[in-house]
Design an enzyme around this catalytic site. Structure first.
Site, short mmCIF file in Angstrom:
data_model
loop_
_atom_site.label_atom_id
_atom_site.label_comp_id
_atom_site.label_asym_id
_atom_site.label_seq_id
_atom_site.Cartn_x
_atom_site.Cartn_y
_atom_site.Cartn_z
CE LYS A 88 -2.49 0.05 3.75
NZ LYS A 88 -2.02 -1.16 4.55
NE ARG A 108 -3.98 -0.08 10.16
CZ ARG A 108 -2.94 0.58 9.48
NH1 ARG A 108 -3.04 1.63 9.10
NH2 ARG A 108 -1.75 -0.33 9.28
NE ARG A 138 7.11 -2.40 5.49
CZ ARG A 138 5.97 -2.22 5.54
NH1 ARG A 138 5.23 -1.80 4.30
NH2 ARG A 138 5.27 -2.15 6.66
NE ARG A 172 6.77 0.42 9.73
CZ ARG A 172 5.64 0.49 9.22
NH1 ARG A 172 5.53 0.84 7.99
NH2 ARG A 172 4.40 -0.19 9.72
NE ARG A 191 1.86 -3.65 11.31
CZ ARG A 191 2.97 -3.39 10.37
NH1 ARG A 191 4.08 -4.05 10.62
NH2 ARG A 191 2.65 -2.53 9.23
P1 AMP Z 1 1.15 1.37 8.71
O1 AMP Z 1 2.38 2.33 8.62
O2 AMP Z 1 0.21 1.91 8.08
O3 AMP Z 1 1.44 0.04 8.46
O4 AMP Z 1 0.72 1.79 10.30
C1 AMP Z 1 1.86 1.41 11.60
C2 AMP Z 1 0.86 1.56 12.62
O5 AMP Z 1 0.33 2.82 13.09
C3 AMP Z 1 -0.19 0.50 12.70
O6 AMP Z 1 0.21 -0.99 12.97
C4 AMP Z 1 -0.86 1.14 13.98
O7 AMP Z 1 -0.38 0.83 15.19
C5 AMP Z 1 -0.62 2.48 13.48
N1 AMP Z 1 -1.82 3.22 12.69
C6 AMP Z 1 -1.71 3.51 11.52
N2 AMP Z 1 -2.80 3.91 10.81
C7 AMP Z 1 -3.95 3.74 11.95
C8 AMP Z 1 -5.15 4.04 11.83
N3 AMP Z 1 -6.07 4.48 10.92
N4 AMP Z 1 -5.64 3.81 13.04
C9 AMP Z 1 -5.08 3.20 14.14
N5 AMP Z 1 -3.87 2.91 14.30
C10 AMP Z 1 -3.08 3.18 12.95
#
Ligand code: AMP
Length: 216
Positions: A15, A90, A129, A162, A173
């Site tokens: 994504k 989300r 990654r 990360r 996740r």
């Molecule tokens: P991502 O980079 O999109 O994989 O996001 C990394 C982490 O940020 C996720 O595993 C969540 O802990 C938090 N996060 C990102 N977007 C959201 C969201 N829309 N709602 C809640 N937590 C989020």
């Protein structure tokens, strides 16, 4: 009316990579909730400290905090024509909040590309990654390595793994995604906005299908 593209898909499906390409091609703003949280963590803000305690465990940051962060971001002038939303909404509560915000700002969810892949592929992708410290450019140790190990091709900054990309956290996740985000797939499908794309294809092919969905 401002056009918002909601990118849906599990962690590790690509994504973020696609969102960056789409934003460059369409000139729409790239709004990534994960990047915004990471920026806050880097700058040691109050929001960053709160978010980190959830992110490191592979859990979602609470809705109210996330919604208010995104609301502030979408209110900025670079989102006037719309944005690529990467990682938000989300949860169903976030999707409702988005509808309210867009009604207020005069925008709408245009199309919801849903990028998919089997769980085994997701774990392999996310756990290999490497992310650039400066701007979040994304690499993969096997599928798209940088020219020089540990250094970003685009801006020369350090690449790091990360904390939440470690195998155990990625698995968690994905579970969180299935429970909390999957209902959105049905929500947008019912609204006739969902467009499924096979995320196991080459990056270029996924981009091609996304762009053709946006042009419809
Ligand atoms: P991502 O980079 O999109 O994989 O996001 C990394 C982490 O940020 C996720 O595993 C969540 O802990 C938090 N996060 C990102 N977007 C959201 C969201 N829309 N709602 C809640 N937590 C989020």
């Amino acid at each position: 009316m401002a056009a918002f593209i909601v990118l849906l898909g599990p962690p590790g499906v690509g994504k973020g990579t696609q969102a960056k390409i789409l934003a460059e091609t369409t000139k729409l703003a790239h709004v990534s909730s994960g990047d915004l949280f990471r920026e806050n963590i880097k700058n040691q803000t109050e929001l960053g400290r709160l978010a980190k305690s959830f992110i490191d465990k592979g859990e979602l940051v609470p809705d109210d905090v996330t919604i208010s962060m995104i609301r502030d971001r979408i209110a900025r002038s670079d989102c006037e024509a719309g944005a690529i939303l990467d990682g938000f909404p989300r949860t169903p509560a976030q999707a409702d909040a988005l509808e309210n915000m867009l009604t207020e700002f005069g925008g709408e969810v245009d199309v919801v590309p849903y990028i998919t892949a089997a769980e085994s592929i997701l774990v392999e992708r996310a756990s290999g990654r490497w992310t650039c410290r400066e701007q979040g450019h994304i690499y993969h140790q096997t599928f798209s390595p940088p020219k020089k190990t540990g250094v970003c091709d685009m801006d020369g900054s350090e690449l790091y793994q990360r904390e939440d990309d470690k195998v155990e956290t990625v698995t968690k996740r994905i579970r969180v995604y299935l429970r909390q985000t999957m209902p959105l797939v049905e929500y947008y499908r019912k609204g006739g906005k969902l467009l499924e794309i096979d995320g196991t294809q080459a990056v270029e092919q996924v981009t091609k299908e996304l762009l053709s969905a946006l042009n419809k």
